[in-house]
Design an enzyme around this catalytic site. Structure first.
Site, mmCIF file in Angstrom:
data_model
loop_
_atom_site.group_PDB
_atom_site.id
_atom_site.type_symbol
_atom_site.label_atom_id
_atom_site.label_comp_id
_atom_site.label_asym_id
_atom_site.label_seq_id
_atom_site.Cartn_x
_atom_site.Cartn_y
_atom_site.Cartn_z
ATOM 1 N N THR A 13 0.824 -1.210 0.000
ATOM 2 C CA THR A 13 0.000 0.000 0.000
ATOM 3 C C THR A 13 0.861 1.265 0.000
ATOM 4 O O THR A 13 0.653 2.173 -0.814
ATOM 5 C CB THR A 13 -0.877 -0.002 1.279
ATOM 6 O OG1 THR A 13 -1.494 -1.291 1.360
ATOM 7 C CG2 THR A 13 -1.925 1.060 1.262
ATOM 8 N N ALA A 43 12.200 -4.508 -4.251
ATOM 9 C CA ALA A 43 12.131 -5.907 -3.834
ATOM 10 C C ALA A 43 10.699 -6.210 -3.435
ATOM 11 O O ALA A 43 10.114 -5.489 -2.624
ATOM 12 C CB ALA A 43 13.066 -6.145 -2.649
ATOM 13 N N ARG A 45 7.550 -9.518 -2.895
ATOM 14 C CA ARG A 45 7.399 -10.951 -2.622
ATOM 15 C C ARG A 45 7.072 -11.688 -3.916
ATOM 16 O O ARG A 45 7.613 -12.728 -4.204
ATOM 17 C CB ARG A 45 6.291 -11.158 -1.584
ATOM 18 C CG ARG A 45 6.543 -12.381 -0.760
ATOM 19 C CD ARG A 45 5.549 -12.545 0.362
ATOM 20 N NE ARG A 45 5.358 -11.340 1.145
ATOM 21 C CZ ARG A 45 4.243 -11.036 1.793
ATOM 22 N NH1 ARG A 45 3.206 -11.839 1.740
ATOM 23 N NH2 ARG A 45 4.145 -9.931 2.495
ATOM 24 N N LYS A 105 7.701 1.501 12.144
ATOM 25 C CA LYS A 105 7.762 1.946 13.552
ATOM 26 C C LYS A 105 8.260 0.849 14.474
ATOM 27 O O LYS A 105 8.934 1.125 15.465
ATOM 28 C CB LYS A 105 6.406 2.475 14.012
ATOM 29 C CG LYS A 105 5.229 1.514 13.819
ATOM 30 C CD LYS A 105 4.280 2.029 12.783
ATOM 31 C CE LYS A 105 3.532 0.872 12.142
ATOM 32 N NZ LYS A 105 2.378 1.218 11.404
ATOM 33 N N GLU A 129 9.951 9.690 9.263
ATOM 34 C CA GLU A 129 8.764 10.531 9.454
ATOM 35 C C GLU A 129 7.471 9.721 9.321
ATOM 36 O O GLU A 129 6.515 9.900 10.079
ATOM 37 C CB GLU A 129 8.770 11.662 8.418
ATOM 38 C CG GLU A 129 7.623 12.633 8.510
ATOM 39 C CD GLU A 129 7.622 13.395 9.828
ATOM 40 O OE1 GLU A 129 8.497 14.240 10.010
ATOM 41 O OE2 GLU A 129 6.730 13.126 10.666
ATOM 42 N N GLY A 134 1.378 8.540 10.229
ATOM 43 C CA GLY A 134 1.212 8.607 8.767
ATOM 44 C C GLY A 134 1.585 9.938 8.164
ATOM 45 O O GLY A 134 2.749 10.322 8.138
ATOM 46 N N GLU A 190 -2.915 -3.128 10.879
ATOM 47 C CA GLU A 190 -1.626 -3.772 10.637
ATOM 48 C C GLU A 190 -1.867 -5.178 10.086
ATOM 49 O O GLU A 190 -2.960 -5.730 10.228
ATOM 50 C CB GLU A 190 -0.857 -3.900 11.960
ATOM 51 C CG GLU A 190 -0.438 -2.580 12.558
ATOM 52 C CD GLU A 190 0.471 -1.788 11.648
ATOM 53 O OE1 GLU A 190 1.597 -2.229 11.399
ATOM 54 O OE2 GLU A 190 0.063 -0.720 11.173
ATOM 55 N N LYS A 205 4.873 3.814 18.277
ATOM 56 C CA LYS A 205 4.888 5.229 17.883
ATOM 57 C C LYS A 205 5.195 6.126 19.088
ATOM 58 O O LYS A 205 5.944 7.095 18.974
ATOM 59 C CB LYS A 205 3.540 5.598 17.247
ATOM 60 C CG LYS A 205 3.304 4.864 15.922
ATOM 61 C CD LYS A 205 1.855 4.989 15.481
ATOM 62 C CE LYS A 205 1.589 4.245 14.186
ATOM 63 N NZ LYS A 205 0.159 4.060 13.907
ATOM 64 N N GLY A 302 -2.843 5.012 5.501
ATOM 65 C CA GLY A 302 -3.310 5.098 4.125
ATOM 66 C C GLY A 302 -2.161 5.275 3.167
ATOM 67 O O GLY A 302 -1.066 5.709 3.543
HETATM 68 N N1 HSE Z 1 -2.254 0.319 11.710
HETATM 69 C C1 HSE Z 1 -1.893 1.685 11.850
HETATM 70 C C2 HSE Z 1 -3.072 2.432 12.422
HETATM 71 C C3 HSE Z 1 -1.563 2.299 10.523
HETATM 72 O O1 HSE Z 1 -4.157 1.857 12.528
HETATM 73 O O2 HSE Z 1 -2.906 3.573 12.784
HETATM 74 C C4 HSE Z 1 -0.256 2.920 10.316
HETATM 75 O O3 HSE Z 1 0.589 3.023 11.363
#
Ligand code: HSE
Length: 436
Positions: A13, A43, A45, A105, A129, A134, A190, A205, A302
């Site tokens: 994504t 790279a 998969r 992260k 960053e 995000g 995730e 985070k 996103g």
């Molecule tokens: N899974 C994370 C969230 C997305 O829901 O915030 C990006 O870190």
């Protein structure tokens, strides 16, 4: 001037978003960076997988090390995630003299100290960053924009999945499981959604935010972590009645005894700006001595929002290619030899307010007995109310809000309350954060 060549690790994504943004905004990005930024290899998969973005001009391989060892690549962008094999790839990239940009992260929170140390030794940059919140440029904001300040505390809604789930449970009275499935379908969660709902992602985070806010090494292993999987709709409803919203927050505060580092559900006053951050959006509220309180809001996940941060890092790296490594912005905001390994407070040593929900029999003197225990434990009660009008000796719900107290006092008081023969079941308790 010659283009700067980039190698991507991972083309999911965020990788797709990065390629799309780099291509669409190529001209303006070059005007900003001073060089063209070109992805030449990635790279992946599955090389043959159909992708809904343009991979023209990019050599795809399923061998990560082919990209990491590619002699023409100057910057590696790591978008695979996890902290296993990817750690070796990043360390090898640095050994090979390549700068690194990563959205990972977990990697930065758990292995960042080693990565930054290697990068500094080699005079290289590591941009991260996109690892936190995000698209909100919160790393740059804290590391550069607020660098005049002593930061006192920060509180963030930094997991979009938790915020989306709690918002839907609050606004539409939906069930936890059903909303989680929707969050996964929408691509917020995730790869392993337990990382979201159990607070691991937010803890990664928060670890990073606390380091750059307070100049401490990354201490992921010391974060107190609690998710939203045990949040009950009844507490969301009572909180609402009392003027609070249930939010999943990451909080880090500097105290005289050490640094608080904690991630958990909390009740936030509805009037607070951060209580009104809904859906997948993220926000970070910061209290600092010079600027006062400020809040930064935006999309926390996103494809293109995260790519926005990845590409900004790439531009920063390209701009700083020719600068003296000693004079670059330090990875963790403070000069690496000035980091202070301040103690991280145990959760029982934090001080905050609490919401308690208990079931007790309806009998004269029950409230008095409960209040007496709180009085003897040194906890001041803010309000206490009974829900329901059961007949004598039938169970009723009691909701109690405390004033600021040390968590170990609360735990001690609850042990005594739960032993009262008029109190049934375990007491449900949730931290209340006034954030003022
Ligand atoms: N899974 C994370 C969230 C997305 O829901 O915030 C990006 O870190």
């Amino acid at each position: 001037m010659e283009a700067v060549n980039i190698g991507l690790l991972g083309l999911g994504t965020v990788g797709g978003g990065t390629i799309t943004v780099l291509k669409r905004n190529m001209e303006e990005i070059s005007r900003r960076a001073g060089r063209e930024i070109r992805v030449i290899a990635a790279a992946v998969r599955d090389v043959d997988k159909k992708r809904d973005f343009d991979t023209d001009g990019i050599v795809l391989t399923d061998r990560i090390m082919d990209v990491v060892n590619h002699p023409d690549i100057q910057v590696i962008v790591e978008l695979i995630g996890g902290d296993g094999e990817v750690f070796d790839a990043v360390m090898t990239a640095l050994d090979n003299g390549k700068h690194v940009v990563t959205a990972n992260k977990a990697l930065i929170a758990s292995k960042g100290n080693a990565i930054f140390s290697k990068a500094s030794e080699k005079g290289l940059m590591v941009g991260f960053e996109s690892a936190v919140a995000g698209g909100i440029p919160i790393i740059k904001l804290i590391r550069e924009g607020l660098s005049a300040n002593q930061i006192e505390w920060l509180a963030g809604i930094i997991n979009g999945t938790c915020n989306f789930i709690l918002s839907q449970m609050t606004e539409k009275q939906r069930e936890f499981g059903e909303v989680l499935r929707e969050a996964q379908e929408l691509g917020y969660a995730e790869a392993d959604p337990t990382f979201d709902v159990q607070g691991v992602d937010a803890a990664h985070k928060l670890t990073i935010l606390a380091s750059i806010a307070f100049g401490i090494p990354l201490r992921f292993e010391s974060v107190y972590m609690q998710g939203i999987d045990n949040v009950e709709p009844v507490d969301i409803a009572f909180a609402d009645e009392l003027g609070y919203r249930m939010k999943h927050v990451g909080i880090s505060r500097r105290t005289d005894d050490g640094i608080e580092l904690r991630v958990h559900p909390a009740l936030i006053p509805k009037r607070s700006l951060i209580a009104n951050v809904s859906g997948v959006m993220n926000a970070i509220l910061i209290q600092a001595d010079a600027v006062g309180q400020s809040m930064f809001y935006g999309p926390g996940a996103g494809s293109e929002p995260t790519a926005s941060a990845v590409v900004a890092d790439l531009i920063d790296v390209v701009r700083a290619f020719t600068t003296d490594p000693q004079n670059r912005v330090p990875h963790l905001a403070f000069q690496s030899d000035s980091l202070i390994d301040a103690p991280i407070l145990d959760i029982v040593d934090i001080e905050t307010c609490y919401y308690l929900r208990m079931k007790a029999v309806n009998r004269p003197g029950v409230m008095a007995a409960i209040s007496a225990i709180f009085g003897e434990t040194g906890i001041s009660i803010d309000s206490i109310l009974q829900k329901g009008h059961g007949r004598e000796d039938e169970p009723v719900t009691i909701i109690l809000l405390t004033q600021n107290t040390r968590e170990k006092n609360l735990v001690r008081a609850l042990e005594r309350v739960e032993k009262l023969d008029t109190v049934r079941d375990k007491v449900v308790w949730i931290r209340v954060e006034q954030l003022s």
